[in-house]
Design a protein around this motif. Structure first.
Motif, mmCIF file in Angstrom:
data_model
loop_
_atom_site.group_PDB
_atom_site.id
_atom_site.type_symbol
_atom_site.label_atom_id
_atom_site.label_comp_id
_atom_site.label_asym_id
_atom_site.label_seq_id
_atom_site.Cartn_x
_atom_site.Cartn_y
_atom_site.Cartn_z
ATOM 1 N N LYS A 163 0.830 -1.206 0.000
ATOM 2 C CA LYS A 163 0.000 0.000 0.000
ATOM 3 C C LYS A 163 0.863 1.253 0.000
ATOM 4 C CE LYS A 163 -3.462 2.324 2.893
ATOM 5 N NZ LYS A 163 -4.285 2.208 4.141
ATOM 6 N N MET A 164 1.909 1.257 0.830
ATOM 7 C CA MET A 164 2.812 2.405 0.882
ATOM 8 C C MET A 164 3.527 2.611 -0.450
ATOM 9 S SD MET A 164 4.614 1.846 4.597
ATOM 10 C CE MET A 164 3.712 1.950 6.144
ATOM 11 N N MET A 165 3.992 1.513 -1.036
ATOM 12 C CA MET A 165 4.726 1.615 -2.298
ATOM 13 C C MET A 165 3.809 2.059 -3.439
ATOM 14 S SD MET A 165 7.147 -1.778 -1.873
ATOM 15 C CE MET A 165 8.203 -1.470 -3.303
ATOM 16 N N GLY A 166 2.568 1.555 -3.443
ATOM 17 C CA GLY A 166 1.616 1.974 -4.455
ATOM 18 C C GLY A 166 1.299 3.459 -4.340
ATOM 19 N N LYS A 167 1.182 3.949 -3.113
ATOM 20 C CA LYS A 167 0.930 5.377 -2.913
ATOM 21 C C LYS A 167 2.100 6.206 -3.419
ATOM 22 C CE LYS A 167 1.024 7.285 1.269
ATOM 23 N NZ LYS A 167 0.589 7.715 2.626
ATOM 24 N N ALA A 168 3.317 5.747 -3.157
ATOM 25 C CA ALA A 168 4.506 6.467 -3.634
ATOM 26 C C ALA A 168 4.520 6.537 -5.152
ATOM 27 C CB ALA A 168 5.771 5.791 -3.119
ATOM 28 N N ALA A 169 4.177 5.421 -5.820
ATOM 29 C CA ALA A 169 4.129 5.406 -7.283
ATOM 30 C C ALA A 169 3.060 6.365 -7.797
ATOM 31 C CB ALA A 169 3.858 3.992 -7.786
ATOM 32 N N PHE A 170 1.908 6.373 -7.146
ATOM 33 C CA PHE A 170 0.823 7.267 -7.542
ATOM 34 C C PHE A 170 1.230 8.730 -7.403
ATOM 35 C CE2 PHE A 170 -2.647 9.978 -6.068
ATOM 36 C CZ PHE A 170 -3.523 9.904 -7.140
ATOM 37 N N LEU A 171 1.828 9.082 -6.275
ATOM 38 C CA LEU A 171 2.215 10.479 -6.045
ATOM 39 C C LEU A 171 3.280 10.933 -7.040
ATOM 40 C CD1 LEU A 171 2.372 10.468 -2.130
ATOM 41 C CD2 LEU A 171 0.613 11.534 -3.552
ATOM 42 N N ALA A 172 4.272 10.072 -7.281
ATOM 43 C CA ALA A 172 5.331 10.432 -8.226
ATOM 44 C C ALA A 172 4.791 10.592 -9.637
ATOM 45 C CB ALA A 172 6.438 9.382 -8.191
ATOM 46 N N ALA A 173 3.916 9.675 -10.054
ATOM 47 C CA ALA A 173 3.343 9.744 -11.399
ATOM 48 C C ALA A 173 2.438 10.960 -11.551
ATOM 49 C CB ALA A 173 2.564 8.461 -11.707
ATOM 50 N N THR A 174 1.657 11.262 -10.512
ATOM 51 C CA THR A 174 0.760 12.418 -10.560
ATOM 52 C C THR A 174 1.542 13.711 -10.681
ATOM 53 O OG1 THR A 174 -0.932 11.269 -9.266
ATOM 54 C CG2 THR A 174 -1.043 13.667 -9.314
ATOM 55 N N ARG A 175 2.608 13.847 -9.898
ATOM 56 C CA ARG A 175 3.420 15.061 -9.982
ATOM 57 C C ARG A 175 4.132 15.168 -11.332
ATOM 58 N NH1 ARG A 175 6.324 16.356 -4.120
ATOM 59 N NH2 ARG A 175 4.517 17.469 -3.237
ATOM 60 N N HIS A 176 4.469 14.032 -11.905
ATOM 61 C CA HIS A 176 5.158 14.051 -13.202
ATOM 62 C C HIS A 176 4.198 14.415 -14.339
ATOM 63 C CE1 HIS A 176 8.101 12.928 -16.251
ATOM 64 N NE2 HIS A 176 7.164 12.194 -16.843
ATOM 65 N N THR A 238 8.727 -2.019 -9.483
ATOM 66 C CA THR A 238 8.414 -1.041 -10.521
ATOM 67 C C THR A 238 6.918 -1.091 -10.799
ATOM 68 O OG1 THR A 238 10.602 -1.271 -11.533
ATOM 69 C CG2 THR A 238 8.873 -0.284 -12.878
ATOM 70 N N PHE A 239 6.295 0.080 -10.854
ATOM 71 C CA PHE A 239 4.864 0.197 -11.077
ATOM 72 C C PHE A 239 4.616 0.894 -12.411
ATOM 73 C CE2 PHE A 239 5.447 -0.251 -6.602
ATOM 74 C CZ PHE A 239 4.312 -0.876 -6.105
#
Length: 259
Positions: A163-176, A238-239
């Motif tokens: 869950k933590m890793m998925g959130k990190a991927a979501f936040l990074a992708a959203t900001r990008h 990797t997500f």
């Protein structure tokens, strides 16, 4: 692989969901204060390497709201150190995911005291002249492992780590991409080390590749012992994240969705 962590800015990033908001659709003040106090505790622990408790906080005025669906970022930095106490200045910023608009919600000063015991070395380390510098464009934020997130072995559940890793991927992708993002796939995840109750975790997410409407994000999960300062990589994966329009269909990155 293990390393020693350096003190500096400690950052916590989360999404605001309906359960965190009042009937106005804005973040509960108590939830905001809980984020700020957690960041203050982690910043103090990383600096002093001792068990800390919050002694007090100065008056905290809320200048702007944070709304459902926005990111909330709390950053803490140690600004004063005494013999057994220190102050942490914390800022809470709301961010609109699709536009990148950021606004300061509040700022507070927290005083924490080191609990005397066999693990406590006093006086506390003096305030350094240089903080740790982030040398790459990775998204980094921290959290802490509490008892409700652990198994009967006292270690973090694999599901909570995911869950933590998925959130990190979501936040990074959203900001990008500055677009609505959903998860399309998750590659194999290698768990390298257990994470114990009471440890701090740091998520490090980096954009690996950008396609027409997809983004590949590498995510590392690090564990850190708050007293010893030892850091070790606990997991990595990797997500594949996908930019979508208002109908949930893949959308070219860089094209704003309709209001």
């Amino acid at each position: 692989m293990t390393t020693k962590a350096e003190s500096g800015i400690v950052r916590l990033i989360d999404m605001i969901f309906p359960g965190d908001a009042n009937h106005h659709g804005t973040l509960f003040g108590g939830v905001a204060l809980a984020h700020m106090d957690k960041v203050a505790f982690l910043a103090a622990s990383r600096h002093g390497r001792a068990p800390f408790v919050t002694a007090s906080s100065e008056k905290i005025d809320f200048a702007a709201p944070a709304r459902i669906g926005e990111m909330v970022e709390a950053t803490g930095r140690v600004t004063r150190v005494g013999r057994s106490s220190l102050d942490v200045t914390v800022e809470l910023i709301a961010e609109v995911p699709t536009s990148g608009e950021r606004r300061l919600c509040t700022r507070g000063l927290f005083t924490l005291v080191a609990v005397k015991g066999p693990e406590t070395e006093l006086p506390l380390p003096p305030l350094g002249t240089r903080a740790a510098v982030e040398t790459d464009a990775a998204l980094r934020f921290v959290d802490m492992v509490f008892p409700q997130q652990t198994s009967h072995y006292g270690t973090l559940y694999g599901g909570d780590a995911l869950k933590m890793m998925g959130k990190a991927a979501f936040l990074a992708a959203t900001r990008h991409a500055r677009a609505s993002i959903v998860m399309a796939a998750c590659d194999r995840i290698d768990f390298k080390s257990q994470i114990g109750e009471g440890e701090m975790v740091e998520l490090v997410a980096r954009v690996k590749m950008t396609g027409r409407s997809s983004i590949r994000i590498d995510v590392e999960l690090w564990a850190e012992h708050l007293i010893a300062g030892e850091r070790r990589q606990a997991a990595q994966s990797t997500f594949t994240m996908l930019a979508v329009d208002e109908k949930g269909k893949p959308m070219p990155i860089g094209v704003a969705s309709a209001p």
